[in-house]
Design a protein around this motif. Structure first.
Motif, short mmCIF file in Angstrom:
data_model
loop_
_atom_site.label_atom_id
_atom_site.label_comp_id
_atom_site.label_asym_id
_atom_site.label_seq_id
_atom_site.Cartn_x
_atom_site.Cartn_y
_atom_site.Cartn_z
N ILE A 60 0.87 -1.18 0.00
CA ILE A 60 0.00 0.00 0.00
C ILE A 60 0.91 1.23 0.00
N THR A 61 0.70 2.12 -0.95
CA THR A 61 1.53 3.33 -1.00
C THR A 61 0.88 4.45 -0.20
N LEU A 110 -6.95 6.71 -9.63
CA LEU A 110 -8.16 7.46 -9.32
C LEU A 110 -8.30 7.50 -7.80
N VAL A 111 -8.24 8.69 -7.24
CA VAL A 111 -8.32 8.83 -5.78
C VAL A 111 -9.71 9.35 -5.42
N ILE A 156 -7.60 6.62 -1.75
CA ILE A 156 -8.60 7.21 -0.86
C ILE A 156 -8.03 8.48 -0.24
N HIS A 157 -8.86 9.50 -0.20
CA HIS A 157 -8.48 10.79 0.41
C HIS A 157 -9.65 11.21 1.30
N ALA A 158 -9.47 11.06 2.61
CA ALA A 158 -10.58 11.29 3.54
C ALA A 158 -10.30 12.47 4.47
N GLN A 179 -3.74 3.01 -2.39
CA GLN A 179 -3.03 4.21 -1.94
C GLN A 179 -3.89 4.98 -0.95
N VAL A 180 -3.25 5.49 0.10
CA VAL A 180 -3.93 6.35 1.08
C VAL A 180 -3.28 7.71 1.08
#
Length: 530
Positions: free
Chosen positions: A4-5, A173-174, A205-207, A228-229
Motif C-alpha cells: 500500500i503506498t 483514481l483517488v 482514498i483521500h478522507a 493508496q492512502v
C-alpha cells in the motif's frame, strides 16, 4: 503481502490548517524527513497558487530523495482555456515533478454551480487535462473531488467523471471524501461499486475528518481494494483535518498485514510526528493514538500491576514498534506497582514488601488530594522518593524569604524585590535581588546566595512556567483564595526536568518549584561527578 503506498499531503492540505504556517525552508525540511520515513509520495503544494509553493518547487530540485516521488498539485484546466493555454497546467509542468495530481469535479452540483459549466463540459475538462499531462509527465493522479457526496446524489455522473479520467490515462483514481461527512459503511458501498464498474483502475482514498472517521474510512477503502492512502502527519488539515497518517500507517502495517513503510521505518514514526509538530510550532497532541505521549501511559494501579507481568494486558501493540515508550504515571489512583516501576525507572531498587513503598504511596495520595500532580513532575517525585528512603538532600536550608511588589507611577514598570536567607555549608547567606516579577526576584536572590558554593547553578534556564487554579480546592468563599499549582520546566543544556509547588499563595507555590528545581540540578551534578 500487498503493498500500500502512502501519499503525504502535509505540505499542502496540512498547511491549510488553522494556526499552521510553513515557510519554504520548513517545507523542504519536512519533505526530507518524510522521505527518510519511507513515504512513497510527497505532495509539495500548488505551484500556481502562492509564492511559497513556487519557491519550494525551485529549492527542492537540489534535493535527492531515496524513497519518495514528489508531486505537484493543481486543478483541471479552466473552461475558457484549452489545456495548452491554461496557466494552471503550465505551472504544474514548470514544477518539473515526476508526478502531477489534479482534482476535478465529480459531484454534479459542483460542475453546474461552482464551475458554472454543463455536465458534459466538465467531463471534457477532466479528460483533456489528464490526457495533456499524461503525455508530458511520468505519472498522473486524478483526485475525484467530492466523489462520495456525488456518488450518493448522482452515482451515474460520479462514475462518468471517474471513467473520463481513467480512459484519458490517469494512473490512479483517488476517491475523495472532501467534506468529511461520509460514514464508513457509505465509503464501503461506493468503493465496492467503483471496483465492479472499473475493475482495471488503480484506486486511492483521500478522507477528511469532519465526522471523526477519516482513519476508519481510509482503512475500509484499503480493505475493499484501494492501494493508496492520502493523508497528513498528525492529521493536520483544514477544518477538522485529514486522515492521520500516524494512525493509518501502523494500522495498515501492524493490524491489517499490509506492507507499507516497513518495520524499521515504522519505529521512527513517533520522532517524525514530533519533529513536524515542532516545525509547525504546534504542541503535540498528548492523547494522539500510537505516537502521543499518553498513548502508552498507565495511571491506574491495577493496570500497572498487570503490564509489569505482561504488557499485552493493557497495550494493543508494543510502544517501541512506532518509536514510542511506555510511561507509568503517579497519582492518587496509583498502587504499589506504580511506585516500584517509577523507582526502578529512576534507578532505585525497591522490594515490593519494603515499608518505604507503603509510606511513599500514602504520602503520594495525600499530596495528590491537595493538588500535587506527580505524573507531570518527575523531578519533584524523585526528591520525595529520596526523603522517603531516608536520603534527603542537604545542599542548603531555607530560613526566610521576603518579597516586595511595587508600582509607583502609572507608566512605570512594576518593581519586585526579594530577600532570601539560607544556610549553606555552615554559613548563613542573606541576599537580595530585583527581578521581573516576584518569582524572578526570588529565583535570582536564591541563586545569588548559592552560586558561590555551587557555580554550575548558572547553567539553569527556565524553559516553561505554568500556573493552574485548582477547582474544588478553595480556602474560603473568595475565588481568589483558591489553591494553585505551579509547574516549572528547567534545563541546563543537556537535561530537562519538571518540578512543582502547590499553595493558596502563588509565590509560595512558585518558591517550592524553584527550590526543587535547584535541588534537582545540584543532585544530578553530584551524581555525574561521582
Amino acid at each position: 503481502m500487498q503493498n500500500i503506498t502512502i501519499y503525504d499531503t502535509t505540505l499542502r492540505d496540512g498547511a491549510q490548517a488553522e494556526e499552521l504556517n510553513l515557510t519554504t525552508q520548513d517545507k523542504v525540511r519536512i519533505a526530507q524527513k518524510l522521505d527518510d520515513l519511507g513515504i512513497h509520495y510527497i505532495e509539495g503544494g500548488w505551484p500556481g497558487s502562492n509564492p511559497t509553493d513556487r519557491r519550494f518547487f525551485e529549492e527542492i530540485k537540489s534535493c535527492t530523495f531515496k524513497n519518495a516521488k514528489l508531486a505537484a498539485f493543481g486543478s483541471t484546466h479552466m473552461a475558457k482555456f484549452t489545456p495548452e493555454k491554461d496557466p494552471n497546467l503550465a505551472g504544474l509542468l514548470e514544477a518539473e515533478t515526476p508526478v502531477v495530481t489534479i482534482f476535478g469535479k465529480t459531484w454534479d452540483i459542483h460542475a453546474t454551480v461552482a464551475l458554472g459549466v454543463p455536465l458534459e463540459r466538465n467531463l471534457e475538462l477532466i479528460a483533456n487535462s489528464v490526457a495533456y499531462l499524461k503525455a508530458r509527465v511520468d505519472e498522473v493522479i486524478f483526485d475525484a473531488e467530492h466523489f462520495f457526496d456525488g456518488f450518493k446524489r448522482n452515482p451515474e455522473y460520479a462514475i462518468k467523471a471517474l471513467t473520463a479520467a481513467f480512459e484519458a490515462g490517469a494512473d490512479r483514481l483517488v476517491l475523495c471524501d472532501t467534506n468529511g461527512g461520509s460514514l464508513t459503511s457509505e465509503i464501503g458501498r461506493a468503493v465496492g461499486e467503483v471496483r465492479k464498474l472499473l475493475p482495471e483502475a488503480s484506486l486511492g482514498i483521500h478522507a477528511h475528518n469532519d465526522s471523526e472517521l477519516a482513519v476508519a474510512n481510509s482503512l475500509e477503502a484499503v480493505r475493499l481494494g484501494a492501494v493508496q492512502v492520502q493523508g497528513t502527519i498528525n492529521g493536520y488539515g483544514e477544518r477538522c483535518g485529514n486522515a492521520n497518517l500516524c494512525s493509518v500507517i501502523p494500522n495498515l502495517e501492524l493490524k491489517m498485514g499490509f506492507e507499507v513503510i516497513g518495520k524499521e521505518n515504522l519505529a521512527r514514526l513517533q520522532p517524525v510526528s514530533n519533529f513536524i509538530s515542532e516545525i509547525a510550532n504546534l504542541r503535540p497532541f498528548m492523547r494522539q493514538p500510537f505516537v502521543g505521549a499518553s498513548a502508552f501511559a498507565h495511571k491506574g494501579g491495577i493496570h500497572v500491576s498487570a503490564i509489569l507481568k505482561d504488557a499485552r494486558t493493557y497495550e494493543h501493540i508494543p510502544p517501541e514498534t512506532v518509536g514510542n515508550e511506555r510511561r507509568v504515571l503517579l497519582s492518587d489512583q496509583a498502587g504499589k506497582s506504580n511506585i516500584l516501576f517509577k523507582a526502578h525507572e529512576l534507578g532505585y531498587k525497591l522490594a515490593k514488601d519494603d515499608p518505604t513503598v507503603d509510606r511513599l504511596l500514602k504520602e503520594l495520595k495525600i499530596k495528590e488530594s491537595m493538588g500535587y500532580e506527580y505524573s507531570v513532575a518527575d523531578a519533584s517525585f524523585e526528591l520525595m522518593l529520596r526523603e522517603a528512603l531516608g536520603k534527603p538532600l542537604d545542599y542548603f536550608h531555607f530560613r526566610h524569604f521576603f518579597v516586595v511588589d511595587a508600582k509607583r507611577e502609572e507608566d512605570a514598570e512594576p518593581m519586585s524585590e526579594a530577600t532570601v536567607i539560607v544556610d549553606v555549608k555552615g554559613q548563613q547567606e542573606h541576599t537580595a535581588a530585583t527581578g521581573m516579577g516576584p518569582v524572578n526576584a526570588l529565583d535570582r536572590a536564591l541563586r545569588k546566595g548559592l552560586e558561590r558554593f555551587y557555580p554550575r547553578l548558572g547553567e539553569i534556564r527556565l524553559l516553561d512556567f505554568k500556573v493552574r487554579v485548582l477547582s474544588g480546592a478553595v480556602r474560603d468563599t473568595g475565588g481568589t483564595a483558591s489553591f494553585v499549582r505551579v509547574l516549572i520546566e528547567s534545563g541546563d543544556g543537556s537535561d530537562r526536568w519538571t518540578t512543582m509547588g502547590v499553595s493558596h499563595n502563588i509565590i509560595e507555590a512558585s518558591w517550592q518549584a524553584v527550590v526543587d528545581a535547584i535541588n534537582y540540578k545540584l543532585f544530578k551534578d553530584e551524581m555525574t561527578e561521582a
